[in-house]
Design an enzyme around this catalytic site. Structure first.
Site, PDB file in Angstrom:
ATOM      1  N   LYS A 195      41.294 -25.960 -33.359  1.00 21.17           N
ATOM      2  CA  LYS A 195      42.741 -25.729 -33.286  1.00 21.17           C
ATOM      3  C   LYS A 195      43.392 -25.967 -34.661  1.00 21.17           C
ATOM      4  CE  LYS A 195      42.040 -24.743 -29.023  1.00 21.17           C
ATOM      5  NZ  LYS A 195      42.058 -25.586 -27.842  1.00 21.17           N
TER       6      LYS A 195
HETATM    7  C1  LIG Z   1      41.635 -25.781 -26.368  1.00 20.99           C
HETATM    8  C2  LIG Z   1      42.394 -25.383 -25.169  1.00 20.99           C
HETATM    9  C3  LIG Z   1      42.695 -26.273 -24.124  1.00 20.99           C
HETATM   10  C4  LIG Z   1      42.060 -27.610 -23.959  1.00 20.99           C
HETATM   11  O1  LIG Z   1      42.126 -28.446 -24.995  1.00 20.99           O
HETATM   12  P1  LIG Z   1      41.031 -29.640 -25.161  1.00 20.99           P
HETATM   13  O2  LIG Z   1      41.663 -30.452 -26.226  1.00 20.99           O
HETATM   14  O3  LIG Z   1      39.761 -28.998 -25.571  1.00 20.99           O
HETATM   15  O4  LIG Z   1      40.941 -30.355 -23.864  1.00 20.99           O
HETATM   16  C5  LIG Z   1      43.522 -25.835 -23.114  1.00 20.99           C
HETATM   17  N1  LIG Z   1      44.009 -24.593 -23.091  1.00 20.99           N
HETATM   18  C6  LIG Z   1      43.704 -23.690 -24.041  1.00 20.99           C
HETATM   19  C7  LIG Z   1      44.282 -22.319 -23.949  1.00 20.99           C
HETATM   20  C8  LIG Z   1      42.883 -24.047 -25.100  1.00 20.99           C
HETATM   21  O5  LIG Z   1      42.565 -23.146 -26.032  1.00 20.99           O
END
Ligand SMILES: *Cc1c(COP(=O)(O)O)cnc(C)c1O
Length: 395
Positions: A195
């Site tokens: 991210k």
């Molecule tokens: C990455 C992601 C999540 C979850 O995040 P984590 O930190 O991995 O638990 C939820 N929704 C979307 C669309 C994502 O890309």
């Protein structure tokens, strides 16, 4: 002589280029080391500092740090008061966590189809999916482009629902000129390494409602009204567990990393935008590839760059194009398999074929590598590999 690596030619790259990865500098590393040498490893001053900096960045009144983006979604569904019998509308084109959070609280997921252009939740389909049991909508800012927040907020107001924005892809994006994070009842973020900013694992929930923010702080800490840091200040042993919570806390050293990373968000976003621009320019004239549609009233944060193949112009399917690109050492990916297609959801009784836009687009999409630490050479390698593979399989 073979032209493609999949047929035995030399790959475009000698080493696999991942579709996403973290970018850390020395300042980020020092910020963590500094906390490791201090008194607090968790629930210390850096949590508060990161939350304040994050609230400022997003324009939200309150930000609550949690252990990951899934915990953030869980917190939003919890604080909405979702329970058995309640329906929550979710797009099928997302990571499973966007829907799983509803199931954690015993609610029912109702999948509503996506728009064919932005591939985000279609407000028209949402309206059609509303029943007397509908309580909330989870919208996903797919690839980093904000959802149709204005239309969704109108629906939410008309039907007295709650809007939860899964903003895991869209930190730093703007909608009608405003940063993402204060335009839904809840916006949730993830700090997973792929991210925009990372804390290893980590997440954040933003809201403008003070009572909700307090509820979320209890939720992440076993349902307890005061954390031990506050108790220390007050000098009291008393604490009360008012509800059933979890241990979803984010450590102090992770928050220090998050705050350090957040300082570089704008610079990282501009690099992502630059890369997206280079892809768009390079592939614009290739009719076999449809490029992402970005609407004029919003700016994407470019978490993903998703191309869509026009299979009628190609001799082979998405799976073969995917394999050919991987053979060139381009770490392409697919975002996403429709959530109701997963065996777990199939076992719950979801039947394929009800979300024709998401289900047909799924057969044609490929995510190209995009992350702020990519070099110009990396970008050129992707462009070269995609061009070469598409040319080879032109009909
Ligand atoms: C990455 C992601 C999540 C979850 O995040 P984590 O930190 O991995 O638990 C939820 N929704 C979307 C669309 C994502 O890309």
């Amino acid at each position: 002589m073979p032209k493609l690596a999949i047929d035995g030619a030399r790959p475009v790259r000698s080493k696999m280029l991942p579709y996403g990865r973290q970018t850390l500098d020395e300042e980020d590393i020092q910020s963590v080391i500094h906390v490791l040498r201090s008194d607090w490893l968790t629930t210390g001053p850096n949590v508060d500092a990161f939350e304040k900096a994050f609230a400022k960045q997003t324009g939200a009144k309150y930000a609550v740090a949690v252990s990951n983006g899934t915990a953030a979604l869980h917190g939003a569904v919890f604080a909405t008061g979702i329970g058995p019998g309640d329906e929550v509308i979710v797009p099928p084109m997302t990571f499973a966590a966007s829907a799983n959070c509803v199931l954690y609280q015993g609610g029912t997921v109702v999948f509503a189809d996506i728009r064919p252009d932005t591939l985000a939740l279609d407000p028209g389909r949402v309206e059609a999916a509303i029943t007397p049991r509908t309580r909330a909508i989870v919208t996903v800012d797919y690839t980093g482009q904000p959802s149709d927040l204005e239309e969704l907020n109108q629906i939410v107001e008309r039907h007295q629902l709650t809007l939860i924005e899964d903003a895991a892809h869209s930190l730093g994006a703007t909608y009608h000129g405003e940063p993402i994070g204060s335009m839904a009842d809840f916006s949730t973020f993830s700090f997973h390494p792929v991210k925009h900013i990372t804390t290893g694992e980590g997440g954040m929930i933003t809201t403008n409602d003070y009572n909700i923010s307090e509820k979320l702080r209890m939720f992440r800490n076993h349902g307890i009204t005061k954390d031990h840091h506050q108790r220390d200040i007050i000098g009291s042993w008393l604490y009360e567990m008012g509800g059933l919570g979890y241990n979803y806390r984010l450590t102090d050293f992770q928050c220090a990393l998050g705050e350090s990373q957040l300082k570089k968000l704008q610079e990282r976003l501009s690099r992502r935008r630059e890369i997206a621009g280079q892809y768009t320019q390079a592939f614009d004239s290739m009719t076999e590839i449809e490029l992402p549609t970005i609407l004029s009233d919003r700016e994407s944060a470019w978490h993903l760059y998703v191309i869509c193949l026009d299979l009628k112009q190609l001799r082979i399917g998405r799976a073969e194009i995917f394999r050919a690109l991987r053979a060139e050492n381009i770490g392409v990916n697919v975002h996403y398999i429709p959530v109701p297609w997963h065996p777990y959801y199939q076992n719950l009784g979801y039947i394929k074929g009800q979300w024709p836009v998401a289900e047909s687009i799924y057969e044609r999409i490929i995510s190209l590598p995009i992350w702020s630490g990519m070099t110009d050479q990396d970008v050129n390698d992707v462009i070269e590999a995609v061009s070469k593979v598409i040319h080879a399989y032109r009909d």
